[in-house]
Design an enzyme around this catalytic site. Structure first.
Site, short mmCIF file in Angstrom:
data_model
loop_
_atom_site.label_atom_id
_atom_site.label_comp_id
_atom_site.label_asym_id
_atom_site.label_seq_id
_atom_site.Cartn_x
_atom_site.Cartn_y
_atom_site.Cartn_z
N CYS A 131 1.05 -1.16 -0.04
CA CYS A 131 0.18 0.09 0.10
C CYS A 131 0.60 1.20 0.18
O CYS A 131 1.42 1.77 1.00
CB CYS A 131 -0.99 0.02 1.40
SG CYS A 131 -1.87 1.41 1.32
N CYS A 134 -0.52 4.00 2.09
CA CYS A 134 -0.30 3.90 3.68
C CYS A 134 1.01 4.11 3.86
O CYS A 134 1.32 4.77 5.11
CB CYS A 134 -0.69 2.58 4.04
SG CYS A 134 -2.29 1.81 3.41
N ASP A 135 1.93 3.56 3.19
CA ASP A 135 3.45 3.39 3.73
C ASP A 135 4.48 4.48 2.90
O ASP A 135 5.41 4.42 3.35
CB ASP A 135 3.92 1.94 3.63
CG ASP A 135 2.96 0.94 4.30
OD1 ASP A 135 2.44 1.51 5.50
OD2 ASP A 135 2.82 -0.03 4.10
#
Ligand code: NAP
Length: 308
Positions: A131, A134-135
């Site tokens: 992701c 997200c990261d």
């Protein structure tokens, strides 16, 4: 006892909730991770009619808000099976909870596919990610690799190129299958290197990822990168409901455009269904069709047809 239990709170499930509530049915939506589904990981969505550009997270929030405003109920629970009883169905959950409903719509979506490399699982969270949204922030100013040739990989590479020092996009074919507009935008980024006809063969590093070995036309090359973002599609999450469904070789639920399954009162919608085009628009389309089919079933108007 709910009229309709919907398993999965992504675009398909939440659209089904909207349609079922507008038909006056009581609705429970069960979601195991976060409402909104996979699309919440998309930085921008630019092909959903009516929105020139919207973040996936906002679209997910809006879908949930609309379903809730119409009176759908929602629980964060992981459904782990279905049991048929005299009055309808019982949805069994991993927590031990259970919910009774007269009809069930499975909208379980799909989860990110792994590359299947040695140490991939061990390094997940220590350099390997599924992701970018997200990261990605953890890799600011650092070099990273993205793997995949679909719109997700193109979009992830675009997003990462805004903050990362360098982005290598590695795809196993000589052309991308993702949206042309994303590819064109990516080709204009000076810190992006497209590596076609190539595959990641090895992950390097100790406790954290320090590089990858890429093979291209028989030659191997090590790339020193801190992050590997895997965007090679998704796989369905239907195994817990295999008894009620007919699954194809890849694990997708075989169901026609009417979203009915071989089990009376069980319907299927969205990315977990076997189909040619998996898009937000086709997921919400399925949600509407499955909800109306479930409402028809509850009204005794139409018997679910077996899937041939
Ligand atoms: P996808 O379109 O299925 O693409 C997966 C890519 O990964 C393909 O290029 C595939 O290669 C490659 N791949 C699969 N297994 C691999 C492996 N083991 N090693 C290396 N490469 C591998 O998946 P997606 O990009 O996640 O997109 C899924 C759906 O969501 C698509 O319909 C897409 O259009 C949609 N989407 C839309 C947006 C948006 O902005 N609206 C954003 C993201 C995704 P091959 O080409 O060789 O098969």
């Amino acid at each position: 006892m709910y009229d309709i239990a919907i398993i999965g709170g992504g675009p398909a499930g939440l659209t089904a909730a909207v349609y079922a509530r507008r038909a006056g049915r009581s609705v429970l939506v069960l979601e195991k991770d976060g409402f909104g589904g996979q699309i919440t990981h998309a930085a921008r969505v630019e092909n959903f009619p009516g929105f020139f550009s919207i973040s996936g997270a906002e679209l997910g929030d809006r879908l949930l808000e609309q379903a809730m405003a119409l009176g759908a109920e929602a629980e964060l629970e992981e459904a782990s099976g279905l049991r048929r009883d005299a009055a309808g169905m019982t949805v069994l959950c991993a927590s031990g909870a259970s919910f009774a409903a007269r009809a069930v719509i499975l909208a379980t979506g799909a989860k990110p596919r792994a590359l299947g490399l040695a140490r991939e699982e061990e390094l997940t969270g220590s350099g390997v990610s599924y992701c970018a949204l997200c990261d990605g922030a953890f890799y600011k100013g650092r070099p990273v690799v993205v793997v995949g040739g679909g719109s997700s990989a193109l979009q992830d590479a675009l997003l990462l190129s805004e903050t990362c020092e360098r982005v290598y996009l590695i795809h196993r074919r000589d052309r991308f299958r993702g949206e042309r507009a994303l590819e064109e935008a990516l080709r204009k980024r000076p810190n992006v290197e497209l590596v076609l006809e190539a595959q990641v063969r090895e992950l390097l590093g100790g406790e954290a990822l320090q590089g990858v070995v890429v093979e291209r036309r028989g030659a191997r090359r090590a790339l020193a990168v801190d992050g590997l973002f895997v965007a090679v599609g998704a796989q369905p999450d239907n195994a817990a409901f295999a008894e009620q469904l007919r699954l194809d070789g890849a694990g997708y639920a075989a169901a026609g455009e009417d979203c009915t399954t071989p089990t009376a009162g069980v319907f299927v919608a969205g990315d977990c269904r076997a189909k040619a085009v998996r898009q937000l628009t086709t997921a919400v389309s399925d949600g509407a069709v499955a909800a109306l089919a479930a409402v028809g079933y509850l009204d005794g108007l139409s018997a679910p047809r077996p899937v041939s």
